[in-house]
Design a protein around this motif. Structure first.
Motif, mmCIF file in Angstrom:
data_model
loop_
_atom_site.group_PDB
_atom_site.id
_atom_site.type_symbol
_atom_site.label_atom_id
_atom_site.label_comp_id
_atom_site.label_asym_id
_atom_site.label_seq_id
_atom_site.Cartn_x
_atom_site.Cartn_y
_atom_site.Cartn_z
ATOM 1 N N TRP A 252 0.757 -1.332 -0.528
ATOM 2 C CA TRP A 252 -0.098 0.009 0.147
ATOM 3 C C TRP A 252 0.682 1.100 -0.069
ATOM 4 O O TRP A 252 0.511 2.339 -0.450
ATOM 5 N N PHE A 268 -8.089 1.516 -6.098
ATOM 6 C CA PHE A 268 -7.960 1.102 -4.715
ATOM 7 C C PHE A 268 -8.410 -0.933 -4.880
ATOM 8 O O PHE A 268 -8.370 -1.625 -4.267
ATOM 9 N N GLU A 468 -7.930 1.824 4.555
ATOM 10 C CA GLU A 468 -7.332 2.571 3.465
ATOM 11 C C GLU A 468 -7.514 3.310 3.023
ATOM 12 O O GLU A 468 -6.942 4.727 2.168
ATOM 13 N N LYS A 483 1.391 4.502 8.441
ATOM 14 C CA LYS A 483 1.467 3.310 7.767
ATOM 15 C C LYS A 483 2.233 1.829 8.632
ATOM 16 O O LYS A 483 1.620 1.443 9.260
#
Length: 536
Positions: A252, A268, A468, A483
């Motif tokens: 990601w 995504f 996300e 993250k």
């Protein structure tokens, strides 16, 4: 027409069905020589009528037989010429297609679309369905493949490590192993942040993937040749846990560096489908490999998959948009980014938005970790054999992955569009409340499967896409550190807290695997209260 007319060798229209192009003019002259006997409009309608029917209200005898036949012959001649031109054009097109397709020969009379053109039409239709635009397909599919391999490796590794660990140790020792994994993740993240200052993202990701691949190969080699060392299951558990925490974060993070904000919002969902498919294939790979070759040999397949991931990272980076240039989009600001783990933690602590997100993630990790322990402990009690237990975990991942894939394709986008991110955050805790109540009521392996399955299906489809999406407003360089902290350290901190609760409840108070569900219900209430505060 009469036999005399068909055998008249003086007429240029005698063999109109087989006229060559040079004789077309003679046929036209024949039609023009008899046109004076009838009206020009009637002559034109006669020549266009293949059945030579007379005009309405007049008898066919009023038109000379020779004129009718010659006009019909001229019409047939033009039709034959038109068909010949179409055949010639089709032959030229198919000849060019055969050259492009490697010499495949198509019949000129074949009315089917060539395979290459059919494939292009299918690709275009697929792009339209998935919302892909020009130049996005390759990057999206490569990121899909990258996440697919990472998740498949993680799933297969977790099923293998659980089977190997439970072969030598009791389920009550699993909290110690989870705590060790959390500490390993914290140490690795600290090294990862420092390495980020010294090298770019491409070198960092390729180097870490090759390091994990080498570790899997070494662990496979140590486990061969009879009895493995006593430390082997614990190290495999630690290796798989650390990679399972860092691997998806790398995917990601790379996606934030190769996709613009608008592209990310569209793609995504497609990229996240790779994770769900990876769960399915990882479970199948575990079932097939562990059942036939033993659980140890799964590690060899994992080493090969991680090496392939390193190659994919290089290809994805080379296909970054031209607007990003040859270097990272935030390379100039990398010197101002956090240089240590403490600075990364401070970055999250200073932002109210990231703090709220981290708190929700910590509650999710705490509750789902306890539910996962319940599932493993009950499965071990019902299935004591190691290889059979690994196969059971594999089949569970296959079935749950298929359900998650269906949920991702059919429900995720609709839920987010209709209800928004705030409502989507409540789906997983509500499902876990229902699953915990069912486990307390029945206490069987089937109830444990429902509990873990609801977490698996919804957390890796609707909930994952929701989380996300929450990272999109954060700048790319801050996303890298946020993250790492939230998905790495905060998530593992939840695991550590869950392990501590399990140690006190199971080892200290003697609570059974089913009875732990009461503790989980209390924690679920706190999770939903925090989510409700963030929603308001």
């Amino acid at each position: 027409m009469s036999a005399a007319w068909r055998n008249d060798s003086n007429s240029p229209c005698r063999s109109s069905q087989t006229l060559e192009p040079a004789a077309w003019g003679d046929a036209a002259e024949c039609a023009g020589s008899t046109s004076g006997a009838t009206n020009s409009n009637e002559s034109r309608s006669r020549m266009d009528d293949p059945f030579n029917r007379p005009p309405h209200g007049r008898a066919s005898a009023s038109v000379p037989r020779r004129a009718v036949t010659c006009r019909a012959s001229s019409a047939n001649t033009r039709q034959a010429a038109r068909s010949s031109r179409l055949r010639n054009r089709r032959t030229v097109r198919l000849s060019a297609t055969s050259k492009r397709s490697g010499g495949a020969i198509f019949s000129p009379d074949c009315r089917e679309t060539p395979p290459c053109r059919r494939g292009q039409r299918m690709i275009t239709a697929l792009e339209r369905v998935l919302g892909l635009r020009r130049g996005e397909r390759t990057r999206a599919l490569l990121l899909f493949a990258y996440l697919f391999l990472v998740i498949a490796t993680s799933v297969a590794g977790k099923a293998t490590r659980d089977a190997l660990f439970l072969q030598q140790h009791d389920a009550a020792r699993l909290p110690y192993a989870d705590a060790a994994v959390a500490l390993g993740v914290v140490a690795l993240v600290a090294l990862y942040v420092r390495a980020r200052r010294a090298m770019n993202l491409l070198a960092l990701q390729i180097g870490s993937l090759l390091l994990f691949s080498t570790g899997a190969l070494a662990l496979w080699w140590v486990g061969q040749g009879g009895a493995a060392p006593a430390w082997h299951p614990a190290v495999v558990y630690l290796w798989v846990g650390v990679f399972g925490a860092l691997g998806p974060v790398q995917v990601w993070t790379l996606a934030n560096y190769v996709l613009t904000l608008r592209e990310a919002k569209r793609l995504f969902g497609l990229v996240g489908g790779g994770a769900i498919l990876g769960w399915v294939v990882g479970g199948l790979m575990t079932t097939a490999t562990a059942g036939r070759y033993g659980a140890d040999n799964v590690l060899l397949a994992l080493a090969a998959a991680l090496a392939a991931c390193a190659a994919l990272v290089f290809v994805i980076w080379r296909r970054r948009p031209a607007a990003f240039g040859d270097e990272e989009p935030e390379a100039s600001g990398r010197a101002l980014s956090p240089a240590s783990l403490c600075e990364s933690l401070a970055l999250v602590a200073r932002s109210p938005y990231l703090r709220a997100l981290a708190l929700v993630i910590a509650c999710s990790s705490l509750v789902t970790g306890i539910a996962a322990w319940q599932f493993k402990a009950i499965a071990k009690a019902y299935i004591p054999a190691t290889d059979e237990l690994a196969s059971f975990f594999g089949w569970f991942n296959v079935c749950a992955g298929l359900l998650a894939l269906a949920t991702q394709c059919l429900a995720t986008s609709r839920v987010l569009r209709r209800f928004g991110v705030g409502v989507a955050l409540f789906i997983v805790p509500v499902s876990l409340v229902l699953g915990s109540v069912g486990l307390l009521a029945w206490g069987t392996l089937a109830a444990a499967v429902v509990l873990k399955g609801s977490d698996h299906v919804l957390r890796y489809s609707i909930d994952k896409s929701t989380v996300e999406t929450l990272f999109l407003p954060v700048p790319a360089e801050q996303t890298f550190h946020a993250k790492l902290v939230i998905d790495g350290i905060v998530w593992r901190a939840g695991d550590v807290a869950g392990s501590a609760i399990l140690l006190v409840a199971v080892a200290g108070l003697g609570v059974s695997a089913v009875g732990v569900g009461w503790i989980n219900l209390v924690l679920l209430g706190g999770w939903m209260a925090i989510a409700w505060g963030d929603y308001r």
